[in-house]
Design an enzyme around this catalytic site. Structure first.
Site, short mmCIF file in Angstrom:
data_model
loop_
_atom_site.label_atom_id
_atom_site.label_comp_id
_atom_site.label_asym_id
_atom_site.label_seq_id
_atom_site.Cartn_x
_atom_site.Cartn_y
_atom_site.Cartn_z
N SER A 1 11.02 5.97 70.87
CA SER A 1 9.66 5.45 70.82
C SER A 1 8.74 6.56 70.37
CB SER A 1 9.23 4.92 72.19
OG SER A 1 8.01 4.23 72.06
N GLU A 2 7.81 6.22 69.46
CA GLU A 2 7.08 7.26 68.74
C GLU A 2 6.14 8.07 69.60
OE1 GLU A 2 7.19 4.02 68.00
OE2 GLU A 2 5.28 3.25 67.25
N ASN A 3 5.85 7.59 70.82
CA ASN A 3 4.99 8.40 71.68
C ASN A 3 5.72 9.58 72.31
OD1 ASN A 3 6.24 6.17 73.05
ND2 ASN A 3 5.12 6.76 74.89
#
Lengths: 233, 224
Positions: B58-60
């Site tokens: 997940s890009e976070n």
């Protein structure tokens, strides 16, 4: 002796001036430095340029700073949220400037500032409206866009533990923009939930070396609550 | 699926969202590193199956994401890109945003699955902005994901609510990325996009290629 700890968020932000570029860490509510944003509001500084992934939630924190019309420009990747009504109203009324940046370009532009990089070519955004007016180049047959670094006067970030040299650890996905913003600002202010003795942090686990951090404020741990939004696309 | 049933689709059994998600999951190989976009693609995680080890990014700033925590165990320092609480599997870890997007742009992510407003036959994707004058534009990580993953898959309803194909000769909505979509999964068909050609891999039960073609003006659909 080096001691970067300060007694309060107010003391750490006393020299924020009108027109300053302030980077604020956090993605949703994870890593959002609430205490520092409240202290920023209390300084009364206006005409700010704020760099954050989003543009405020609800009525507190960054949303309140926006509602008080203290921000001239937002640099962010995802302003539109279910509860971003303060930003939405200012934007629709033409009372705030928006520089919309793809999230990865935002992170890399901040990192570039911290790393002394004058600009970089990225494939992200090539051929889209967000690359309009920017220099492009074909490299090995692929399109790239020239992006510039984003420097901050201040970076306000939330970390987990720190020591008097400013070494920092983070907690899970609350790390997000903290490490790159810490590199990119003249003055980085970090809150931590615990200030430990020098040498007490495992040197292998330090994520942000102390030289990137100028000021450290201990704040009580408050469980991060639900916040942010459900992204649309 | 909210699209109205044009009369041409009488007798066609559209795939449900869950069935589309299962179809995408079937195409994800063991060992793949995958980013599932917000919205429809999130459901793909429910169908990956215990026989496969798929690493979710997940890009976070998290890789090795597990399912949602039990009610009461939510920790909002551990969230996905949709701000929903998640869990971490053994072997998972955290990293900052610049590293997270280097994983995409640097070609280290095998697959991303995204939603779409429109996809063109050339594989151009539009999924971030309708261009409406009063809309607040917001892009997030969509542009980085679309062009960064080794393979970009799209999940969408084939038709708009007005009954128009979202597979178009050229996108009219603002673009997310050029020539980045390799396969399109929808309620009516699975279509490969390569070299400007649209090749129908799978059709919903009761749907003929001719009928799908009639719904898709401006593009020549090829049989697999």
């Amino acid at each position: 002796m080096i001691d970067k700890t300060l007694a309060s968020a107010a003391a750490a932000l006393a020299d924020v001036r009108d027109g300053a570029t302030v980077m604020i860490g956090g993605f949703g509510t994870a890593g959002l430095p609430h205490e520092l944003i409240d202290a920023l509001i209390d300084t009364g500084a206006r005409d700010l340029v704020v760099v954050n992934n989003n543009a405020g939630n609800g009525d507190t924190g960054l949303a309140r700073l926006l509602a008080l019309k203290r921000v001239r420009k937002m640099i962010c990747s995802f302003p539109r949220q279910a509860d971003s009504h303060h930003f939405d109203a200012l934007y629709r009324a033409g009372q705030i400037e928006l520089e919309l940046v793809p999230q990865g370009n935002l992170a890399e532009r901040i990192r570039a500032a911290g790393a002394g990089i004058g600009g970089f070519f990225t494939p992200t955004g090539y051929g889209t409206t967000l690359a309009k007016g920017k220099e492009t180049r074909l490299i090995d047959g692929r399109g790239f866009v020239l992006e510039s670094p984003i420097h901050g006067d201040f970076a306000l970030i939330r970390a987990e533990k720190g020591d008097r040299w400013g070494n920092l650890t983070y907690r899970m996905t609350a790390r997000n923009f903290g490490p790159v913003m810490a590199m990119a600002a003249k003055v980085t202010v970090a809150t931590v939930h615990e200030v430990v003795e020098l040498g007490a942090l495992d040197p292998e686990s330090v994520v942000t070396p102390g030289l990137f951090v100028q000021r450290l404020v201990r704040v009580d741990r408050v469980a991060t609550t639900a916040g942010g939004f459900k992204q649309a696309a | 699926m909210n699209a109205p049933n044009p009369s041409t689709l009488a007798g066609v059994t559209r795939w449900t969202r869950d069935q589309i998600a299962r179809r995408v999951a079937q195409d994800i190989p063991d060992g793949a590193v995958v980013n599932l976009g917000i919205g429809l693609p999130t459901a793909v995680a429910n169908h990956l199956g215990a026989d496969k080890e798929v690493v979710l990014h997940s890009e976070n700033g998290v890789i090795g994401m597990g399912p949602a925590p039990a009610s009461g165990d939510e920790d909002y320092d551990l969230i996905n890109a949709g701000k929903q609480p998640v869990t971490l599997l053994p072997g998972g870890c955290f990293f900052h945003h610049a590293d997270s997007f280097a994983m995409m742009r640097g070609g280290h992510l095998d697959i991303c699955v995204l939603g779409a407003f429109q996809v063109s036959a050339a594989g151009d994707l539009a999924n971030w902005h309708t261009g409406a004058p009063d809309a607040i534009p917001a892009v997030g990580g969509a542009m980085d994901l679309a062009i960064g993953a080794k393979k970009t898959l799209v999940m969408m309803d084939y038709l708009t609510k007005g009954g128009e194909a979202k597979l178009v000769p050229a996108c009219t909505y603002p673009l997310t990325g050029l020539a980045c979509v390799s396969r399109l999964y929808s309620d009516l068909a699975v279509i490969d996009l390569a070299g400007g050609h649209a090749t129908v891999v799978d059709l919903a039960p009761g749907l003929s290629l001719d009928t799908l073609q009639s719904l898709t003006p401006g593009i020549t659909l090829q049989a697999a």
